[in-house]
Design an enzyme around this catalytic site. Structure first.
Site, PDB file in Angstrom:
ATOM      1  CG  HIS A  97       2.489   0.026   4.318  1.00  0.00           C
ATOM      2  ND1 HIS A  97       2.170  -0.822   5.343  1.00  0.00           N
ATOM      3  CD2 HIS A  97       1.392   0.778   4.071  1.00  0.00           C
ATOM      4  CE1 HIS A  97       0.914  -0.588   5.717  1.00  0.00           C
ATOM      5  NE2 HIS A  97       0.417   0.377   4.960  1.00  0.00           N
ATOM      6  CG  ASP A 101      -2.054  -0.932   1.151  1.00  0.00           C
ATOM      7  OD1 ASP A 101      -2.066  -1.755   0.211  1.00  0.00           O
ATOM      8  OD2 ASP A 101      -2.953  -0.868   2.004  1.00  0.00           O
ATOM      9  CG  ASP A 102       0.200   3.781   2.265  1.00  0.00           C
ATOM     10  OD1 ASP A 102      -0.959   3.500   1.922  1.00  0.00           O
ATOM     11  OD2 ASP A 102       0.550   3.886   3.446  1.00  0.00           O
ATOM     12  CG  HIS A 157      -4.507   2.864  -0.614  1.00  0.00           C
ATOM     13  ND1 HIS A 157      -5.415   2.202   0.170  1.00  0.00           N
ATOM     14  CD2 HIS A 157      -3.502   3.230   0.234  1.00  0.00           C
ATOM     15  CE1 HIS A 157      -4.966   2.165   1.425  1.00  0.00           C
ATOM     16  NE2 HIS A 157      -3.811   2.785   1.487  1.00  0.00           N
ATOM     17  CG  HIS A 188      -3.515   7.188   2.543  1.00  0.00           C
ATOM     18  ND1 HIS A 188      -3.458   7.232   3.911  1.00  0.00           N
ATOM     19  CD2 HIS A 188      -3.414   5.888   2.202  1.00  0.00           C
ATOM     20  CE1 HIS A 188      -3.308   6.000   4.383  1.00  0.00           C
ATOM     21  NE2 HIS A 188      -3.293   5.170   3.363  1.00  0.00           N
TER      22      HIS A 188
END
Ligand code: ZN
Length: 256
Positions: free
Chosen positions: A219, A73-74, A124, A128
């Protein structure tokens, strides 16, 4: 299984608590206790994606086949993603990346590289935001749409798979996902790599938690994660696991 234990535990503790407070309190105090419990349950439902309280997300597969889906993620992130890609390429481990739209705008070539190397790209949100859980349906949709657009501009494909920031879910997010025909993806193994830096002990803990059909949350924005991801990949390989993308794991379409 773990969820069932948690749920039964909560139910038992909750019941004992209610009976106790009923016995000891005035009706008003008792009402307050019930309200408090209700709020706690709602809050737990928001922050535990595996709970499937507001919407049903795909968190893991019930299978005996040794499949594992690594998810990052991210990203895409100029500090961390490149080295993760090297590890995945070296070990032929197709994975899934849930990217942030604003990061895509900054690291377009990197996103293209992730895609070209055969990994899945998922949504995503655009920013965020810490406030994602408080947004109304229209704003949630905008967050998802903008991210999809940033991805489309880079790889000419629009994702269908969405992972909410922090795994937060609520009725507005559920509605937005439904309106957009997207699918919500959670996880059932959390690495906690954002809380403690990845190390040997963490890999050991992860290996205990990974079961056939596991979806592991990692991540790629964290520098230094690559070495530990490699250790994890090697361990999983030695145990006979096959790495699959989320779309293969759950037999869902990755893009529109
Ligand atoms: Zn995130």
């Amino acid at each position: 299984m773990k969820f069932k234990v948690t749920a039964i535990g909560t139910l038992v503790v909750g019941t004992v608590f209610i009976l106790w407070s009923w016995y000891h309190s005035t009706p008003w105090e008792w009402l307050l206790v019930i309200l408090l419990l209700f709020v706690l349950i709602l809050a737990y439902g928001s922050f535990s994606i595996g709970f499937n309280f507001y919407l049903s997300s795909l968190n893991g597969k019930n299978t005996t086949e040794k499949l594992v889906a690594l998810t990052f993620d991210d990203g895409p992130d100029s500090a961390g993603t490149e080295s993760i890609l090297e590890v995945l390429q070296k070990h032929q481990a197709p994975s899934s990346f849930f990217v942030i739209g604003s990061q895509v705008l900054k690291n377009r070539a990197l996103l293209q590289k992730i895609h070209e190397q055969g990994h899945l790209i998922g949504n995503h949100t655009q920013n965020h935001s810490n406030l994602f859980g408080t947004m109304g349906v229209a704003r949630v949709q905008k967050e998802i749409e903008n991210c999809n657009q940033a991805i489309f501009d880079a790889i000419a494909k629009k994702p269908r798979l969405f992972r909410p920031p922090f795994g937060v879910t609520n009725p507005n997010i559920a509605r937005a996902i439904k309106n957009m025909g997207m699918e919500c993806i959670g996880w059932n193994v959390r690495s906690l790599d954002t809380v403690v830096s990845l190390n040997e002990k963490l890999v050991k803990n992860l290996m205990v938690k990974v079961q056939p059909g596991a979806v592991v949350l990692l991540h790629d924005r964290l520098k230094g994660n690559a070495a530990v991801v490699e250790a994890l990949v090697i361990e999983l390989k030695n145990k006979g696991y096959r790495f699959v993308r989320i779309d293969e794991m759950f037999d869902v379409k990755a893009y529109e």
